[in-house]
Design a protein around this motif. Structure first.
Motif, mmCIF file in Angstrom:
data_model
loop_
_atom_site.group_PDB
_atom_site.id
_atom_site.type_symbol
_atom_site.label_atom_id
_atom_site.label_comp_id
_atom_site.label_asym_id
_atom_site.label_seq_id
_atom_site.Cartn_x
_atom_site.Cartn_y
_atom_site.Cartn_z
ATOM 1 N N UNK A 100 6.395 1.410 10.532
ATOM 2 C CA UNK A 100 5.433 2.153 9.660
ATOM 3 C C UNK A 100 3.949 2.129 10.528
ATOM 4 N N UNK A 101 4.044 1.407 11.585
ATOM 5 C CA UNK A 101 2.884 1.417 12.150
ATOM 6 C C UNK A 101 1.947 0.223 12.134
ATOM 7 N N UNK A 102 2.243 -0.548 10.706
ATOM 8 C CA UNK A 102 1.290 -1.621 10.458
ATOM 9 C C UNK A 102 1.453 -3.029 11.169
ATOM 10 N N UNK B 17 -3.058 -2.890 -0.554
ATOM 11 C CA UNK B 17 -1.767 -2.715 -0.329
ATOM 12 C C UNK B 17 -1.267 -1.704 0.435
ATOM 13 N N UNK B 18 -1.909 -0.445 0.521
ATOM 14 C CA UNK B 18 -1.766 0.503 1.728
ATOM 15 C C UNK B 18 -2.251 -0.112 2.779
ATOM 16 N N UNK B 19 -2.641 0.613 3.747
ATOM 17 C CA UNK B 19 -3.269 -0.119 4.880
ATOM 18 C C UNK B 19 -4.505 0.506 5.243
ATOM 19 N N UNK B 20 -4.808 0.244 6.422
ATOM 20 C CA UNK B 20 -6.258 0.715 6.871
ATOM 21 C C UNK B 20 -5.954 1.811 7.892
ATOM 22 N N UNK C 97 -17.439 -8.507 -10.432
ATOM 23 C CA UNK C 97 -16.002 -8.177 -10.890
ATOM 24 C C UNK C 97 -14.901 -9.032 -10.009
ATOM 25 N N UNK C 98 -13.789 -9.653 -10.660
ATOM 26 C CA UNK C 98 -12.620 -10.092 -9.654
ATOM 27 C C UNK C 98 -11.491 -9.201 -9.866
ATOM 28 N N UNK C 99 -11.194 -8.846 -8.772
ATOM 29 C CA UNK C 99 -10.360 -7.683 -8.695
ATOM 30 C C UNK C 99 -8.745 -8.238 -8.978
ATOM 31 N N UNK C 100 -8.138 -7.726 -10.290
ATOM 32 C CA UNK C 100 -6.996 -8.498 -10.355
ATOM 33 C C UNK C 100 -5.710 -7.625 -10.349
ATOM 34 N N UNK C 101 -6.257 -6.312 -10.273
ATOM 35 C CA UNK C 101 -5.080 -5.195 -10.199
ATOM 36 C C UNK C 101 -5.518 -4.020 -9.468
ATOM 37 N N UNK C 102 -4.410 -3.473 -8.868
ATOM 38 C CA UNK C 102 -4.884 -2.144 -7.738
ATOM 39 C C UNK C 102 -3.853 -1.234 -7.945
ATOM 40 N N UNK C 103 -4.279 -0.035 -8.243
ATOM 41 C CA UNK C 103 -3.279 0.997 -7.975
ATOM 42 C C UNK C 103 -3.549 2.114 -7.132
ATOM 43 N N UNK C 104 -2.586 2.726 -6.488
ATOM 44 C CA UNK C 104 -2.911 3.436 -5.348
ATOM 45 C C UNK C 104 -1.939 4.593 -5.361
ATOM 46 N N UNK C 105 -2.341 5.685 -5.087
ATOM 47 C CA UNK C 105 -1.318 7.009 -4.632
ATOM 48 C C UNK C 105 -1.336 7.063 -3.057
ATOM 49 N N UNK C 106 -0.298 6.663 -2.482
ATOM 50 C CA UNK C 106 -0.119 6.633 -1.107
ATOM 51 C C UNK C 106 0.052 7.806 -0.452
ATOM 52 N N UNK C 107 0.703 8.809 -1.076
ATOM 53 C CA UNK C 107 0.918 10.097 -0.407
ATOM 54 C C UNK C 107 2.101 9.932 0.387
ATOM 55 N N UNK C 108 2.391 10.106 1.609
ATOM 56 C CA UNK C 108 3.511 10.130 2.283
ATOM 57 C C UNK C 108 3.528 9.293 3.301
ATOM 58 N N UNK C 109 2.503 8.455 3.210
ATOM 59 C CA UNK C 109 2.111 7.552 4.525
ATOM 60 C C UNK C 109 3.366 6.657 5.093
ATOM 61 N N UNK C 110 4.133 6.185 4.215
ATOM 62 C CA UNK C 110 5.025 5.264 4.381
ATOM 63 C C UNK C 110 6.373 6.128 4.495
ATOM 64 N N UNK C 111 6.676 7.052 3.708
ATOM 65 C CA UNK C 111 7.664 7.767 3.715
ATOM 66 C C UNK C 111 7.887 8.677 4.873
#
Ligand code: ATP
Ligand code: MG
Ligand code: MG
Ligand code: MG
Length: 565
Positions: A83-85, A334-337, A406-420
């Motif tokens: 994945x490159x990570x 959760x995705x990466x940088x 705020x306290x970040x308790x959740x995070x949702x992402x659209x990752x596109x095709x980065x990993x796939x």
């Protein structure tokens, strides 16, 4: 549960080294114990709460059609190389070798493993969309573990990953996860805000965070007072016009500290040109209390040349950070940088905020990162005042925006095709052609929610659990049970009857003074308490006390069961 046989482990004194109230109360109420920096054991009471949060999260995931799986915490390095990570992730990723000298990591997140599963198990478009989740321990070697389980190194996360052939189903699933997250936090009874979030390398792609509002929150969120817009300050809707940015730069406030001065001097020396290519340079400050300062360098400066020629000219000795260190400071979701392009330096107090050309930014503070991001209509000049605004929770900009912690308790992402794409996760589409999958990922900090719930629900005597996640629903406090046969008999019977109904009861059968029993019950935060004493029995009543309202009520003895159930 009989307290005489239970590991209650409460403590009266406020523990040293616990800065925030949730951390203090989790220790005092015997919920958690520290084993090593960022590593905690959950004692029985804490675990009960954790399991309740987990159950609500699981229930909402199932309702949203996600399927539960369980992946290993130890992951092979090969997948991360694919994945490159392996290169990208930085020191938060704990790497180690097994006895055969093969590389492994302790999973900070599971995009690689799930993509590996899906590419092997899913071959046809007919199986899609698919959403898989797990509730599992994660490990991140946080640069500064703190606030107890709020920022631990080992923590419990619910992470879900969805796979799609088209953007429409991606959007649907994203929305259903958005709803599920709102349901989870509403069911627990927390005040929260979903906010637009920085999506890091994914740029442009959709990302929301869910923040529980609390003064101790590490993030700064901005929302429009009309309720239509909310963002982590890490994120902005649109880039700010260049002229406006230039103007804002002029207006930036330089605070009179060595670091701020150093930065200002460097900016001047390099004759930065706002319109040129942007480069980022993060330098390590010499002072211990500000291990990192950030500097934006515009233009095509050769970093090595700057290092050799310019840095010695400034007063404070500086050292360049490695790319890995920069990444660890900027942080990754959760995705990466991906590459970080930062341009506008804004100096606030001792730290420096930098802003990227797409509006997202980062604030490097105590080596710790929290983002600065804002909508374009919010004049940048006001950023310098953000901290004041936040403390006072005022609404700047003519009352249009308000800020909150705020306290970040959740995070949702659209990752596109980065990993796939990197890992070649494809299926055959309707036309029989191979197609790369779209992917979404969705994280909930299950253990962090426990701490966040306490931040919002406590008083000077202890925790006030919302009913939905209380470790016990009812406390039974018999007064002098060891002397009064009547009290003992009644208490035992009530305990038995409630337990038989499946209600979680904590029965303080210790030979303790009433004061100690009351204090423990309040510290632990049991929502409803029944006090049984001789005097009340004489009057044919038992005393009920509500932890939240403090309200007391005498309940006729024969109505106690119906009152409580
Ligand atoms: P943060 O900004 O607080 O470091 P993150 O953005 O790195 O969090 P994500 O990668 O989005 O975290 O992970 C999903 C969720 O996991 C977060 O929203 C948060 O609730 C939780 N989480 C992340 N790091 C920790 C931690 N060190 N301790 C406890 N919970 C965490
Ligand atoms: Mg993080
Ligand atoms: Mg996040
Ligand atoms: Mg974050």
């Amino acid at each position: 549960m009989r307290v005489s046989k239970y590991l209650l482990s409460t403590q009266k004194e406020t523990p040293a080294n616990a800065e925030v109230i949730s951390h203090q109360l989790m220790l005092r109420a015997g919920l958690i114990r520290l084993n090593a920096s960022g590593l905690y054991s959950w004692l029985p009471t804490g675990l009960k709460v954790l399991r309740k949060v987990e159950a609500i999260v699981r229930d909402e995931m199932e309702k949203a059609g996600a399927q539960e799986v369980l992946m290993p915490m130890v992951q092979p390095a090969d997948l991360w190389q694919e994945s490159g990570r392996w290169v990208e992730y930085g020191p938060e990723l704990l790497r180690f070798q097994d006895r055969h000298n093969r590389d492994f990591v302790l999973g900070p997140t599971h995009e690689e493993v799930i993509t590996d599963i899906v590419r092997k198990e899913v071959s046809s478009y007919k199986q899609l969309p698919m959403n898989l989740y797990q509730i599992q321990t994660k490990f991140r070697d946080e640069v500064r573990p703190r606030f107890g389980v709020m920022r631990g190194r080992e923590f419990l996360m619910k992470d879900a990953y969805s796979f799609h052939l088209d953007q429409e189903t991606m959007d649907d699933t994203y929305q259903s996860m958005h709803n599920a997250y709102s349901n989870i936090l509403s069911r627990i009874g927390l005040e929260f805000r979903p906010v637009l979030a920085d999506s890091g390398s994914i740029g442009g792609a959709m990302s929301h965070e869910f923040h529980v509002l609390a003064q101790s929150g590490e993030d700064l969120i901005a929302y429009s007072v009309d309720g239509e817009y909310a963002a982590n300050i890490e994120r902005a809707e649109a880039p700010m016009p260049t002229e406006e940015r230039a103007a804002a730069t002029q207006e930036m406030t330089l605070v009179d500290t060595l670091n701020a001065k150093t930065i200002a001097e460097l900016v001047e020396q390099f004759d930065l040109d706002i319109k040129k290519t942007v480069k980022t340079l993060i330098v390590k400050g010499a002072e211990e209390d500000t291990p990192f300062v950030a500097l934006l360098v515009r233009g095509d400066h050769d970093l090595n040349e700057i290092k050799a020629e310019k840095v010695p000219q400034v007063a404070s000795p500086l050292e360049f950070a490695t790319e890995e260190e920069i990444r660890s400071v900027i942080g990754a979701g959760p995705g990466s940088l991906g590459p970080v392009n930062l341009e506008l330096p804004i100096i606030i107090d001792h730290s420096v905020a930098v802003m990227s050309d797409f509006g997202a930014g980062a604030n490097i503070d105590d080596k710790h990162y929290f983002g600065i991001n804002w909508e374009r209509d919010l004049p940048l000049a006001q950023v310098a005042d953000i901290r004041d605004v936040v403390e006072g929770e005022q609404a700047p900009d003519g009352g249009k925006y308000a800020f909150a912690r705020g306290i970040e308790v959740g995070h949702i992402f659209q990752l596109g095709t980065k990993y796939s794409e990197a890992m070649n996760a494809t299926v055959l589409n309707e036309q029989g052609k191979s197609q790369v999958l779209l992917m979404g990922c969705y994280g909930v900090g299950v253990s962090r929610i426990v701490a966040a719930a306490i931040e919002q629900n406590h008083d000077d005597r202890g925790i006030i659990w919302p009913d939905a996640i209380a470790p016990f629903k009812i406390g039974i406090l018999p007064m002098n049970m060891h002397k009064s046969h009547r009290v003992k008999e009644l208490a035992e019977k009530l305990y038995q009857d409630l337990t038989d109904l499946g209600i979680e009861v904590i029965f303080d059968d210790r030979k303790e003074r009433p004061g100690v029993m009351f204090a423990d019950m309040e510290l632990v935060g049991v929502p409803h308490t029944i006090v049984i004493g001789d005097r009340n029995i004489d009057n044919g009543v038992l005393e009920y006390k509500n932890r939240k309202t403090g309200e007391k009520q005498d309940i006729p003895m024969d109505e106690v069961m119906s009152f409580l159930t």
